[in-house]
Enzyme design. Sequence first.
Site, PDB file in Angstrom:
ATOM      1  N   ASP A  30       0.815  -1.219   0.000  1.00  0.00           N
ATOM      2  CA  ASP A  30       0.000   0.000   0.000  1.00  0.00           C
ATOM      3  C   ASP A  30       0.846   1.266   0.000  1.00  0.00           C
ATOM      4  O   ASP A  30       1.855   1.362   0.691  1.00  0.00           O
ATOM      5  CB  ASP A  30      -0.939   0.041   1.201  1.00  0.00           C
ATOM      6  N   ASP A  36      -7.515   4.229   6.402  1.00  0.00           N
ATOM      7  CA  ASP A  36      -6.354   4.751   5.681  1.00  0.00           C
ATOM      8  C   ASP A  36      -5.793   5.991   6.400  1.00  0.00           C
ATOM      9  O   ASP A  36      -5.361   6.955   5.780  1.00  0.00           O
ATOM     10  CB  ASP A  36      -6.687   5.084   4.221  1.00  0.00           C
ATOM     11  N   HIS A  77       0.624  13.180   8.501  1.00  0.00           N
ATOM     12  CA  HIS A  77       1.749  13.879   7.863  1.00  0.00           C
ATOM     13  C   HIS A  77       2.120  15.090   8.697  1.00  0.00           C
ATOM     14  O   HIS A  77       1.247  15.727   9.299  1.00  0.00           O
ATOM     15  CB  HIS A  77       1.366  14.348   6.457  1.00  0.00           C
TER      16      HIS A  77
HETATM   17 ZN    ZN Z   1      -3.323   3.003  -0.405  1.00  0.00          ZN
END
Ligand code: ZN
Lengths: 319, 433
Positions: free
Chosen positions: B155, B308, B312
């Site tokens: 991923d 997900d 950041h």
């Molecule tokens: Zn992904």
Amino acid sequence: MKHLLSAADLSHGEAVGVLDAAEEMAQATRERRIKKLPVLQGLTVVNLFFEDSTRTRISFETAAKRLSADVINFSPKGSSVSKGESLKDTVLTLGAIQTDAIVVRHPASGAPHRIAHSGWTGASVINAGDGTHQHPTQALLDAMTIRRHLMGPDPVGRDLSGLDIMIVGDVLHSRVARSGVALFTTLGAQVHLVAPATLLPVGVEQWNCTVSYNVDEALADYPPDALMMLRVQHERMSSAGGGFFPSPQEYTREYGLDSPRLERLAPHGIVLHPGPMNRGLEITSQAADGPRSTIVEQVANGVAIRMAVLYLTMSGLKE
Amino acid sequence: MRYVIKEACLPDGQTADIVIQRGKIVSVGRAASGQGGTVTGEVTVVDAAGLVALPGLVDIHTHLREPGQEDSETVASGSRAAAAGGYSCVHAMANTNPVADTAGVVEQVWRLGREAGYVDVRPVGAVSVGLEGKQLAELAAMARSVARVRVFSDDGVCVADPVLMRRALEYVKGFGGVIAQHAQEPRLTEGAQMHEGLVSSELGLAPWPAVAEESIIARDVLLAGHVGARLHICHVSTAGSVEIIRWAKGRGIAVTAEVTPHHLLLTDDSVRGYDPLFKVNPPLRSAQDVAAVRAGLADGTIDVVGTDHAPHPAESKDCEWAAAAFGMTGLETALPVIYQVMVESGLMTWADVVRVMSSGPAAIGRVADQGRPIAPGEPANLTLFDPSARWLVVPEDMATTSANTPVAGRQMHGRTVATFYRGRATVLQGKVI
Ligand SMILES: [Zn+2]
């Protein structure tokens, strides 16, 4: 008007207002022996150019100086995209030197919008071209040029109602086309885009204009009062997937403005090009230099438009 | 420690008292004093009137960033964020630095999760060495390690090579593994910045076509059917993807799919302000796509919600769009978003929420002791959710280290009031403890 970020942000009244102000500026500079108006004295304009464009920078610089503003040219070596100083830090630095307006050219679409709306600066922000998004002063100078030629001897106060304006070429990568479609339709014109499908964005079918893949059919279907040829960059041929068109020769044959196509324009029809031109690719020298061409005049009108935009965005700053 | 949770509303709509002791659910029903054994030791009574009790949530798709990017999240901070959101288990994606492509790295992540002690941290192993898409990582070694990896994924990038994908699907059959594919055809998305459509055409941002996702999904369901393997599709975002997965399930192919809270909530219209908080991979799609993934989740075509969660640092978002990183945080707002979008709207019941946020993800990840029903003898992983709460999302107040939430400043519907992990309260009165 604090900022000018997109031609789509201008209302009909605001757009006509900028064009009228530009006519006033042009007249004022024509009539004075000294070409300077004192309206922005004591204010500072920074030309922040992350992309090379001598012509646009000089146009803005001339406009600001004619309004008596102080001008600082700043061209950072690399944008933050290429891992130089971040855009935010650059703008914060400008804040430290009392900047009243930032004229920004940037390869990333939306960068001027970020500068204006992220709390990094209180200065006015004028978009001098961002990525493949917008170049609003270009559309305004095009509209000024078209209005002068086609809307009667005294165009002040008028829009572009009733005109057919055709834009031919690389719409996909063109901020000039996006700005033009937005502004010309706001001003009442009908816009016609012509390009190979590879150079049109998906989504264009929902824009407020007609779209055609065939320039000769389009010239017959929508005889244009103004015909704008877009610059086609040679590197578009070597891009991923075998390029956007097979060869320069084929592009010129299919979409280039040559003498036969030029002759099909109405007697009053004019030709525009935002420059810089690729002579022999999207336009022949006969078309570029002929009597219908307004290309040199566009450059002069650019200074008047930029004076008007600087004046309208900055005049509120002066007591 | 013993907890008596009074008058909670169970997923089936019944009201019950739940008693927890020594890591297990002791009784569910009328907890008249004394029922469920004599009270020994300390007792904490939790008034759960008006609260919905759910089995602890399980996230099939979390980025915890450790090792390597501890400035955006650590296993500890991400575990606390998960608990705050009502989770008792998360699957930590492999795109760390170093990549989780060896038994050593997955065991390190697993151990950090145990030390943090807020949720089960289930490491996801990389499919290919270094996520480079060239050579299979040592998948069996990761499966046999103490981390007992069952989900494998590159991923962040797509397993684009069809031969490598086929081999991976076949190989993990040996230990009940599943390949979780990030479906993104790389050539169709070079430099891509946002969903391809009207908005991208106007904003002049490099377009990301739906077909780049759909073509990979179509290929991979066919491969999974061909070799008889399990396939999981990460973050399904388009109407076409939903249709392909529906077709594949109809043919009996062992495919499961997830959708993120943000793809259920937001459209590409959010990009119009060029705020990189809305920059994510896959990109926010059209309103029609959002309607399709909602319908797909409701009818079971899409099996689960995966956050997900992608933290950041500030500088990766406080910049121009093209320079910004892809990704959004999500652990602490997933349940309120699902409640608002799917339950309040009448598309799903609380029993459905359990299926898509707890039992479903646990089944895909083959996690024992998670996603279990609320019943005597079961592990005490529980979430108490207050549907009537309304709160504003303030990024600085969240448990995650990062502030890149796409719902900053928005009012959330409902709030996690308490979370229990293996019998211990990790959240009480809305506060992580
Ligand atoms: Zn992904």
